[in-house]
Structure formats: structure tokens, C-alpha cells
Scaffold this motif. Sequence first.
Motif, PDB file in Angstrom:
ATOM      1  N   TYR A 291      -0.749   1.803  -7.494  1.00  0.00           N
ATOM      2  CA  TYR A 291      -1.028   0.903  -6.380  1.00  0.00           C
ATOM      3  C   TYR A 291      -2.317   0.150  -6.666  1.00  0.00           C
ATOM      4  O   TYR A 291      -3.119   0.547  -7.509  1.00  0.00           O
ATOM      5  CB  TYR A 291      -1.136   1.685  -5.064  1.00  0.00           C
ATOM      6  CG  TYR A 291       0.162   2.356  -4.678  1.00  0.00           C
ATOM      7  CD1 TYR A 291       1.078   1.711  -3.869  1.00  0.00           C
ATOM      8  CD2 TYR A 291       0.471   3.631  -5.149  1.00  0.00           C
ATOM      9  CE1 TYR A 291       2.278   2.311  -3.517  1.00  0.00           C
ATOM     10  CE2 TYR A 291       1.667   4.242  -4.812  1.00  0.00           C
ATOM     11  CZ  TYR A 291       2.568   3.576  -3.994  1.00  0.00           C
ATOM     12  OH  TYR A 291       3.756   4.160  -3.672  1.00  0.00           O
TER      13      TYR A 291
ATOM     14  N   PRO B 234       6.167   3.180   4.227  1.00  0.00           N
ATOM     15  CA  PRO B 234       7.309   4.024   3.849  1.00  0.00           C
ATOM     16  C   PRO B 234       8.549   3.209   3.487  1.00  0.00           C
ATOM     17  O   PRO B 234       8.682   2.037   3.839  1.00  0.00           O
ATOM     18  CB  PRO B 234       7.564   4.828   5.126  1.00  0.00           C
ATOM     19  CG  PRO B 234       7.175   3.874   6.228  1.00  0.00           C
ATOM     20  CD  PRO B 234       5.985   3.104   5.689  1.00  0.00           C
TER      21      PRO B 234
ATOM     22  N   ASP C 178       0.830  -1.200   0.000  1.00  0.00           N
ATOM     23  CA  ASP C 178       0.000   0.000   0.000  1.00  0.00           C
ATOM     24  C   ASP C 178       0.868   1.255   0.000  1.00  0.00           C
ATOM     25  O   ASP C 178       2.002   1.248   0.502  1.00  0.00           O
ATOM     26  CB  ASP C 178      -0.917  -0.015   1.232  1.00  0.00           C
ATOM     27  CG  ASP C 178      -1.918   1.114   1.191  1.00  0.00           C
ATOM     28  OD1 ASP C 178      -1.640   2.167   1.790  1.00  0.00           O
ATOM     29  OD2 ASP C 178      -2.980   0.941   0.569  1.00  0.00           O
ATOM     30  N   ALA C 179       0.323   2.340  -0.506  1.00  0.00           N
ATOM     31  CA  ALA C 179       1.063   3.597  -0.609  1.00  0.00           C
ATOM     32  C   ALA C 179       1.469   4.152   0.747  1.00  0.00           C
ATOM     33  O   ALA C 179       2.402   4.970   0.835  1.00  0.00           O
ATOM     34  CB  ALA C 179       0.225   4.627  -1.366  1.00  0.00           C
ATOM     35  N   THR C 180       0.824   3.712   1.802  1.00  0.00           N
ATOM     36  CA  THR C 180       1.137   4.244   3.133  1.00  0.00           C
ATOM     37  C   THR C 180       2.391   3.637   3.743  1.00  0.00           C
ATOM     38  O   THR C 180       2.899   4.133   4.755  1.00  0.00           O
ATOM     39  CB  THR C 180      -0.039   3.992   4.089  1.00  0.00           C
ATOM     40  OG1 THR C 180      -0.282   2.575   4.179  1.00  0.00           O
ATOM     41  CG2 THR C 180      -1.305   4.679   3.587  1.00  0.00           C
TER      42      THR C 180
END
Length: 465
Positions: A161, A12, A8-10
Motif C-alpha cells: 500500500y 474492505p 488504503d488497506a482499511t
Amino acid sequence: MSYIWPLDATVPISVVGGIVRDFGSSPNDGINPAGGHTGDDYAAVIGTPVRAPGDGVIAFEGWVEGEYWQNPWWLDGKGGIVCVLDCGDNEPTFIMGHLSRTVVDKGQWVKKGDIIAYTGNTTTIPGGVGPHLHFEALPPGYILNGPTYGRVDPARYCAGYWADAAPDQTTTSSAFVFGIDVSMHQASIDISATGTRWVAIKATEGIGYADTALDSNLASARAAGVPVYFYHFARPTADNDATIEADCFVRNVQPRYQPGDGIVLDWEAENQDDTAWAKTWLDAASARLGLDAWIYMNTSTATTHDWAAVQAKYPLWQADYGPNTEHGFGTARTRPDAPGWNVAAWQYSSVGRLPGYAGDLDLNIIYRTENNMAITEADAKAIAHQLLIKEAWTGGPQVSLVLKALYEGFYVGGDSTVDGESLMTTLGKILTKSADPAAIAAAMPTALAQQVAAELGKRLQGEAA
């Protein structure tokens, strides 16, 4: 094909000691090669789902064993549990490491966005990065030498994503033999769009019936350039003689057959215990056409009756769907047991969905290398021409294709003087991580190519006999 990031884009990028652990970071630090970090590290908590970046085939999953040169991707044991996704000959290959577990098997075909693994912390440096996903990309026709061992920045391919992009065109790898089967029920199918590597087409049923979509489905298959397996739906009743049914099948198939095609007896109608009838049909059809044949049936039928006489000569195309899903065999793609049989292929879903057709499809895999299935004339020509002639060794990228072919067992033979394991050992002594492409080319003797080409020739001659 477009590709997505596996997390997921969240999630890091990992940062260790103030250094962002992205592609190319920390070159020549004693851990990374001259070109720096070979992928991106994502600081994901253990158990985060990892999604397939694209459509393709699982080329490897699990713990890496042996030396780095004993696999086509130069993986070593430092990656922990690893999953490799091969998206096709003209598409990238993605590598995901330090996983806690995978939920796919080698040879499984997956679609973009499918959950294929979960993040972990297997075989990472204590006190180092901590739990994370190591994500790498290899370009098509990759060469493994160079400052990052063939790896490129994954951002070259991954732009979105899972939440942002829907799956698109299906592709498959030549190292795995994925196929479908069709009849009049799929008369409108565009076989080229499906990405299939072979197709089984219903030709006849009983005595005197030819499938109404035989020619249209065959035309679609020929346009796609894939091998065809013609199949006959058996009707072994008291009134139907096996030899007459075989003759009916032969009359329809013979004018349509091309080199590389095959034949199958579909055994799922009446009197499934009449194994002698099945053998009579198989003997007659294979003798008249001069071709080897398979028999198709489900696991229950294959393990219930006395098939000894058939098993001695004909491989099984096994139908067993498990948790029947549109993408395949759920999270465990281990083929159900069929004692006594040489399994040629496995039909693992009857509700598959692929581009090129709006309805349900049967999805299949041929176990060519695992069960000593014959390599086709097309296989031999492609391998010999692209990989084994002198020019191919000097071309650089083809070295990776040679490794893939060897790894999948194309060259493993009985009493031959050349086999996959010995060639991998020979290549392993040449393909060091410090060698450049020119050094590899200089070290590849023409005799090695000639030996392998001769091996292919012997196998083809044996199959023709």
C-alpha cells in the motif's frame, strides 16, 4: 517494478448476498463471464482517493463510448467513469472503474502513489454492489479472449500500500512519447534510468560554442537507445548572422547524427520578435542536414509576434508549466492554447524529478499522433516486425498491441486506403468475446497485415521525399 493497491488497506472487499466480490467470483451468473468476476470490488465511500498502482501513463480516462472492441482493453459503458494506467510494454495495465471523477488527462505521466481519481458509483446496478471501486489488472502482452477477457488477479502484481512503499523505477508506454531535455546542467544524468522515450540535447549556442556536456549526454542517450533531438540556443543579436549560427550547429551535429534523430531551434534569448531570423536559421539548418526541424519557445512568445511564415513550415515545441510541479502539470494536463501552431511537443514542467538524476528536469510529451508527427524509421520497423507480419497475428498476445497502436492513431492517414478506424472495425468483427486465440489467428488474413505494412511504407516514402 513493484505495485501498490489503489486504496488504503482499511477499505474492505465488497460483499453482496454473502458473496465476496473478488477476482473470479460468481462465474457464469449472467453478469460475469465464464471465468468469473474480472477484478476486485472495494466498498469505498464516494470520494475516496484512488492512487496510481505504479509509474506509467494514463492511457484513458472518462466515460467509455462505442463498442467494447473499439478500444484496446475491451471496456464497455458499464464501467461508468474509468481510468486506465499503462505501466509499460513489459509491465501490467491497471483499470479502475465506477469513479466519480478523475484528476488526470490521457497522456499524463504519473508516479506510483499519485492521486489519479476518486471513487464513485457511476453506472452500477441499482440495488447491487453500491458505491465501490472496480479494480482490474491486465498482464503485459495481454490477450483479450478467454474466461476473464484477459484480466488476471490484481494480487499477481499488487503486494503493498502507499503507506508501506515508496515509488521506484519509472517506466513508460510505447503508446505515449514522453521525453526530457538536457544540457551541461545535467551532465551527470543516467538517461537509461529515467525511463524517457526521447531526449533533447543542447548542441550549440550562438556562434562557435558547443555545449560542454554534448558528448557525455549523447553517449548516455545512445546507451539508453532513445532518439535524440539536437537543439541550438539562438542568440539573434545584430552581430550574429542566422546562417552562420546554423552552419555552426550543423558542423557539430552532422558527425553525431543517427537515423531517427531530430533538430530544434531554442528561441528564448534576445530579440524574440525577430521571427525572420528564426526562419532563416530553420531553413538553413534543415536544408543542410536534410531534416525537419522544430522551434522551441514559451506560449507568450509563440502568441505575441508574427510567426505566420514559421508556422507554415515548422512545428512548435511549446513550454508552458502551469502549476509547475515535480510530477507534471498538476491535476489538469490540458495543453495551453497556441493558435496557428502545429504543436509537436509540450514541455509541461521544469522541476520534474526522475530516477537517474538528483536535480530538476524538464518533462515533455511529443504529440506525434495528435498532430500528424512523422513516425520514425525505428517506429515503423518495430511495428511492422512485431505486429504486422503473418507470424505476429498467430502469436496471440500481439493482438492487444495491434489494438493499442490502432487506438493511438498510428495508421490514420490522409488519402490512404487503410486507416485506423477501418482496421478497428475489421478487427471488431473478428475479435468477439467468445472467440479463442486460435479462431482469431485463423480469421486474421495475411492481406490485412500486408495492407498496413504498405501504409507504413507509403508514409515513410512521403516523409523521405
